[in-house]
Design an enzyme around this catalytic site. Sequence first.
Site, PDB file in Angstrom:
ATOM      1  N   HIS A 116      30.739 -26.339  -3.204  1.00 38.84           N
ATOM      2  CA  HIS A 116      29.304 -26.062  -3.265  1.00 38.84           C
ATOM      3  C   HIS A 116      28.746 -26.781  -4.473  1.00 38.84           C
ATOM      4  O   HIS A 116      29.329 -26.718  -5.573  1.00 38.84           O
ATOM      5  CB  HIS A 116      29.031 -24.558  -3.402  1.00 38.84           C
ATOM      6  CG  HIS A 116      29.516 -23.789  -2.219  1.00 38.84           C
ATOM      7  ND1 HIS A 116      28.814 -23.750  -1.037  1.00 38.84           N
ATOM      8  CD2 HIS A 116      30.647 -23.087  -2.025  1.00 38.84           C
ATOM      9  CE1 HIS A 116      29.500 -23.026  -0.164  1.00 38.84           C
ATOM     10  NE2 HIS A 116      30.621 -22.623  -0.740  1.00 38.84           N
ATOM     11  N   TYR A 148      20.274 -28.689  -6.804  1.00 36.56           N
ATOM     12  CA  TYR A 148      21.285 -29.497  -6.121  1.00 36.56           C
ATOM     13  C   TYR A 148      21.504 -30.887  -6.724  1.00 36.56           C
ATOM     14  O   TYR A 148      22.362 -31.636  -6.247  1.00 36.56           O
ATOM     15  CB  TYR A 148      20.922 -29.634  -4.636  1.00 36.56           C
ATOM     16  CG  TYR A 148      20.858 -28.302  -3.921  1.00 36.56           C
ATOM     17  CD1 TYR A 148      21.979 -27.487  -3.855  1.00 36.56           C
ATOM     18  CD2 TYR A 148      19.675 -27.856  -3.338  1.00 36.56           C
ATOM     19  CE1 TYR A 148      21.932 -26.261  -3.212  1.00 36.56           C
ATOM     20  CE2 TYR A 148      19.622 -26.630  -2.687  1.00 36.56           C
ATOM     21  CZ  TYR A 148      20.753 -25.836  -2.625  1.00 36.56           C
ATOM     22  OH  TYR A 148      20.707 -24.623  -1.988  1.00 36.56           O
TER      23      TYR A 148
HETATM   24  O1  CA2 Z   1      25.391 -25.236  -3.325  1.00 40.69           O
HETATM   25  C1  CA2 Z   1      25.682 -25.680  -2.211  1.00 40.69           C
HETATM   26  O2  CA2 Z   1      26.261 -26.752  -2.039  1.00 40.69           O
HETATM   27  C2  CA2 Z   1      25.261 -24.899  -0.960  1.00 40.69           C
HETATM   28  O3  CA2 Z   1      26.321 -24.968  -0.024  1.00 40.69           O
HETATM   29  C3  CA2 Z   1      24.021 -25.577  -0.433  1.00 40.69           C
HETATM   30  C4  CA2 Z   1      23.377 -24.837   0.742  1.00 40.69           C
HETATM   31  C5  CA2 Z   1      23.176 -23.367   0.430  1.00 40.69           C
HETATM   32  O4  CA2 Z   1      22.707 -22.683   1.574  1.00 40.69           O
HETATM   33  C6  CA2 Z   1      24.456 -22.713  -0.051  1.00 40.69           C
HETATM   34  O5  CA2 Z   1      24.177 -21.371  -0.396  1.00 40.69           O
HETATM   35  C7  CA2 Z   1      25.012 -23.434  -1.267  1.00 40.69           C
HETATM   36  C8  CA2 Z   1      22.002 -25.406   1.053  1.00 40.69           C
HETATM   37  C9  CA2 Z   1      21.928 -26.872   1.246  1.00 40.69           C
HETATM   38  C10 CA2 Z   1      20.497 -27.264   1.410  1.00 40.69           C
HETATM   39  O6  CA2 Z   1      20.245 -28.362   0.603  1.00 40.69           O
HETATM   40  C11 CA2 Z   1      18.968 -28.750   0.400  1.00 40.69           C
HETATM   41  C12 CA2 Z   1      18.814 -29.808  -0.453  1.00 40.69           C
HETATM   42  C13 CA2 Z   1      17.559 -30.275  -0.718  1.00 40.69           C
HETATM   43  C14 CA2 Z   1      16.458 -29.695  -0.152  1.00 40.69           C
HETATM   44  C15 CA2 Z   1      16.628 -28.612   0.691  1.00 40.69           C
HETATM   45  C16 CA2 Z   1      17.895 -28.145   0.978  1.00 40.69           C
END
Ligand code: CA2
Length: 169
Positions: free
Chosen positions: A108, A31
């Site tokens: 995303h 991310y």
């Molecule tokens: O890629 C993306 O932006 C997502 O929407 C992010 C979501 C995921 O479930 C989608 O499949 C794709 C998850 C966000 C969680 O973000 C975190 C960041 C740091 C630590 C834990 C979770």
Amino acid sequence: MAKPANSRFKDVLVLNGPNLNLLGRREPEIYGRDTLDDIARATAARAKEFGLSIDFRQSNHEGELVTWVQEARGTVKGIVINPGGFSHTSVALLDALSFTELPVIEVHLSNIHRRERFRHHSYVSAAATGVICGLGAQGYLLAVEALAGMWGAALLKKGAAAKSKKGRS
Ligand code: CA2
């Protein structure tokens, strides 16, 4: 429609779903290192370049996101949404977004198509005007640019139509 400078209504509603408040703290390889506050600041700065204001929000609750989307109808010009995990589960968000009849850009951070199979499908995409994925935080900026481009083109078209009407009379 003219908007007073201190209007509580913003041009673009930017919504973020569950766990996106944790950005920058874990999984930077997926991310990126930006926090959600960093992304909010960068998105507001890019919007400002186009003369647009943004209302940037995050919630871990599906119902709260649905309510915000419902309230957007008639109050903002467009929506940018990263629905997080709700992308892959939420018919309720899809229904709410369809109801707004607003341009919607789904964002995303990661390329969901290169990840686990269950992330390949997003319910929200069926209500989206466009989808951006895999470009990290830049995706939010591109989403704002896309909306600004749409309105710019619409205004140009309106201006051209008005001109040609004038020419005919
Ligand atoms: O890629 C993306 O932006 C997502 O929407 C992010 C979501 C995921 O479930 C989608 O499949 C794709 C998850 C966000 C969680 O973000 C975190 C960041 C740091 C630590 C834990 C979770």
